[in-house]
Design an enzyme around this catalytic site. Structure first.
Site, short mmCIF file in Angstrom:
data_model
loop_
_atom_site.label_atom_id
_atom_site.label_comp_id
_atom_site.label_asym_id
_atom_site.label_seq_id
_atom_site.Cartn_x
_atom_site.Cartn_y
_atom_site.Cartn_z
N GLY A 119 1.09 -1.03 -0.24
CA GLY A 119 0.50 -0.22 -0.05
C GLY A 119 1.13 1.65 0.06
N GLY A 177 1.99 2.74 5.17
CA GLY A 177 3.56 1.93 5.50
C GLY A 177 4.08 1.93 6.38
CD GLU A 231 6.85 -5.37 -1.94
OE1 GLU A 231 7.44 -4.69 -2.68
OE2 GLU A 231 8.11 -6.45 -2.27
CD GLU A 275 2.60 6.20 -5.16
OE1 GLU A 275 2.30 5.86 -4.11
OE2 GLU A 275 2.85 5.29 -5.70
P1 NAP Z 1 -3.35 2.18 1.16
O1 NAP Z 1 -4.46 2.85 1.51
O2 NAP Z 1 -2.26 2.63 1.67
O3 NAP Z 1 -4.19 0.83 2.04
C1 NAP Z 1 -3.73 -0.01 1.96
C2 NAP Z 1 -4.03 -1.60 2.13
O4 NAP Z 1 -3.95 -0.86 3.95
C3 NAP Z 1 -5.67 -1.31 1.88
O5 NAP Z 1 -6.15 -2.41 3.32
C4 NAP Z 1 -6.26 -0.27 3.47
O6 NAP Z 1 -7.65 -0.90 4.15
C5 NAP Z 1 -5.35 -0.22 4.70
N1 NAP Z 1 -4.72 0.06 6.00
C6 NAP Z 1 -5.26 1.68 5.58
N2 NAP Z 1 -4.80 2.39 6.67
C7 NAP Z 1 -4.30 0.92 7.71
C8 NAP Z 1 -4.02 1.82 8.98
N3 NAP Z 1 -3.79 2.52 9.36
N4 NAP Z 1 -3.52 0.17 9.10
C9 NAP Z 1 -3.54 -0.59 8.73
N5 NAP Z 1 -3.81 -1.07 7.55
C10 NAP Z 1 -4.65 0.06 7.32
O7 NAP Z 1 -3.00 1.92 -0.22
P2 NAP Z 1 -3.90 1.98 -0.98
O8 NAP Z 1 -4.57 3.67 -1.69
O9 NAP Z 1 -5.21 1.07 -1.35
O10 NAP Z 1 -2.91 1.70 -2.29
C11 NAP Z 1 -2.42 2.50 -2.99
C12 NAP Z 1 -1.50 2.40 -2.88
O11 NAP Z 1 -0.16 1.52 -2.89
C13 NAP Z 1 -0.07 3.33 -2.95
O12 NAP Z 1 0.87 4.07 -2.69
C14 NAP Z 1 0.55 2.64 -4.53
O13 NAP Z 1 1.69 2.49 -4.59
C15 NAP Z 1 0.44 0.92 -3.64
N6 NAP Z 1 1.26 0.07 -4.12
C16 NAP Z 1 2.21 -0.24 -3.52
C17 NAP Z 1 2.43 -1.62 -4.96
C18 NAP Z 1 3.83 -2.70 -4.23
O14 NAP Z 1 3.67 -3.64 -4.82
N7 NAP Z 1 4.68 -2.23 -4.16
C19 NAP Z 1 1.69 -2.81 -4.67
C20 NAP Z 1 0.29 -1.98 -5.56
C21 NAP Z 1 -0.01 -0.75 -4.51
P3 NAP Z 1 -8.81 0.52 3.06
O15 NAP Z 1 -9.00 -0.32 1.83
O16 NAP Z 1 -9.86 0.18 4.28
O17 NAP Z 1 -8.17 2.19 3.69
#
Ligand code: NAP
Ligand code: MG
Length: 496
Positions: free
Chosen positions: A228, A233, A250, A385
């Protein structure tokens, strides 16, 4: 009334303790409800972790090749259901059907790779310094793995984590992204049908704060694997750090493609379009910066803008559509605010720059493919990003200058160079600060059997995919067996 779905805990489909559900809607057509999904909380996490802990007692003792047989079956069932999973994934999160088929295929490949790896899981046997003594190592599972996944690869990323975790003998509690619960639910149904024992995989739907944080802070999760954003992270790493848990992160990317004067420009154009606008730019490996050498800068920009304006937006189930919607309204606002920032920073907006609302598009979260030229490294659109269909283009003179621009980033996930010159290609492989470098190919296109991840803010040093993900989901045990029948003292008996 839309269908109400349930959590999967200890092999049972159960209601959330809150008695609350939330709507999951189609981002290409906001009127369409995919289903109602549990709004779970800490109590559900506790039940799921308890079920996983109980199942771990037996699962860790199942020979890995037997676990692999179930993995083989999971792969077979995914093949059978591939089209159905892909279609629902497009409805759930918008990317075009070609890509959701690919996303499902990645889960299939990961399952079969896991089936094979289950018969290997090599661990070195090392000579002891003492006579009549063996020393060997073995991989042991960690216990209960807490997995937290994003919405942009609804089947591939959960599969990347769940499959190697269970092949290694761990049990799992997964919290999928709020925006893509349905795909993970379907994966869980397939794993159940494949004969995975109850409690080995548990799924708890709900938000990051109500489900994610309790999973991270639960004393019985031994590893947290998260994909995420950087901010989340870091929060997870801090919380898990207090428990000395293993954490694999990641995170984001701000990936660049470098085009040299000698490049095949048609090839580069196809790669840049696919990298920048595939998945509507919502990939961690998306091409969001384009660096073009001065000799072909003007020409390439003309080609690019012309092609970007001709991409067809629409519902991803229509095979003729190139670009689907953004995931939700919040993401439209984020992307648009970056466009405003880019304009105010003095970058030149060449196309796009606004939501697309003509006709059918009005019902979804569509945004026009956007290209900014003359972007400099001090601009926020160069550094941050955006996670949308926005490409920033910058000019450079020499390879060194281009590579320095590429490396001028807090992230380091993917990178690419287009050149016909082997020397530049090799220097790129050596000098680009990124976990992945492509030569004459776009920044996206990772294969499941190779390490995946990045440097700098992209992660904390782990690599998913390939054999390296098994480092994440296993611990090392060292075993000494002394068959001399007497006390032998290392470092003492054999000292000079
Ligand atoms: P995100 O907001 O960080 O959410 C990722 C996951 O974490 C979701 O299941 C989210 O739940 C959960 N989450 C949110 N806040 C949390 C907390 N405080 N504690 C524990 N879990 C929590 O990211 P996203 O918007 O879904 O995805 C986009 C991001 O992911 C981008 O930055 C992208 O670059 C990154 N990404 C990285 C990779 C890689 O392999 N490097 C691959 C794909 C995506 P909710 O859905 O309920 O908010
Ligand atoms: Mg949705």
């Amino acid at each position: 009334m839309a269908e109400k779905f349930l959590n999967y805990i200890g092999g049972e489909w159960v209601e959330p303790s809150t008695g609350e559900w939330y709507e999951n809607r189609n981002p290409a057509n906001w009127d369409e409800v995919i289903g109602l999904f549990p709004r779970s909380n800490e109590e559900d996490v506790n039940r799921a972790v308890a079920a996983a802990k109980e199942a771990y007692k037996e699962w860790r003792l199942v020979p890995a090749p037997q676990r692999g047989k179930i993995m083989q079956k999971i792969g077979d069932l995914l093949v059978e259901n591939k089209e159905d999973i892909a279609r629902d994934m497009t409805r759930e999160m918008g990317k075009v059907i070609l890509e959701t088929r690919g996303d499902t295929q990645e889960a299939i490949d990961t399952a079969y790779y896991g089936a094979g790896e289950s018969r290997r899981l090599f661990a070195p046997f090392v000579p002891s310094e003492l006579p009549n003594k063996f020393a060997f190592t073995m991989r042991v599972p960690l216990g209960v793995a807490g997995l937290i996944t994003p919405w942009n690869f609804p089947s591939a990323i959960p599969a990347w984590k769940m499959f190697p975790a269970i092949v290694s003998g761990n049990t799992v509690v997964i919290k999928p992204a709020t925006d893509t619960p349905y795909t993970v639910l379907k994966l869980a149904k397939i794993m159940e049908e494949a004969g995975l024992p109850p409690g080995v995989v548990n799924v708890v739907f709900g938000s990051g704060s109500k489900v994610g944080i309790p999973l991270v802070e639960h004393p019985d999760t031994s590893i947290i694997s998260f994909t995420g954003s950087v901010d989340v992270g870091k929060d997870i790493a801090e919380r898990a750090g207090r428990y000395l848990k293993k954490v694999s992160l990641e995170l984001g990317g701000k990936n660049a493609v470098m085009i040299m004067d000698d490049a095949n420009l048609e090839l580069a154009l196809n790669g840049v379009l696919w990298g920048a606008f595939g998945t509507t730019g919502q990939r961690c490996t998306a091409t969001s910066r384009l660096l073009v050498q001065e000799g072909v800068y003007d020409k390439f920009i003309d080609m690019l803008v012309d092609a970007a304006q001709n991409l067809k937006l629409g519902n991803g189930l229509d095979e003729s559509v190139d670009v689907g919607p953004l995931i939700n309204k919040g993401q439209v606002n984020t992307v648009h605010s970056y466009v405003e920032i880019g304009k105010s920073e003095g970058a030149k907006l060449l196309c796009g720059g606004e939501p697309a609302t003509e006709g059918e598009l009005e019902k979804g979260w569509f945004y026009k493919p956007t290209v900014f030229a003359d972007v400099s490294p001090d601009m926020r659109i160069f550094q941050e990003e955006i996670f949308g269909p926005v490409l920033s283009v910058s000019k450079f003179k020499t390879f060194e200058e281009g590579a320095a621009l590429l490396n001028n980033s807090a992230y380091g996930l993917s990178s690419a160079i287009y050149t016909e010159n082997l020397l530049y290609a090799m220097r790129a492989a050596r000098d680009f600060e990124a976990g992945i470098t492509y030569v004459n190919a776009p920044t996206i296109g990772a294969e499941c059997h190779l390490p995946f991840g990045g440097v700098k803010n992209t992660g904390n040093g782990h690599r998913e995919g390939g054999w390296t993900v098994y480092e994440i989901f296993t611990d090392w045990k060292t075993v000494y067996v002394d068959f001399s029948g007497r006390l032998q003292r290392a470092q003492i008996d054999d000292a000079e």
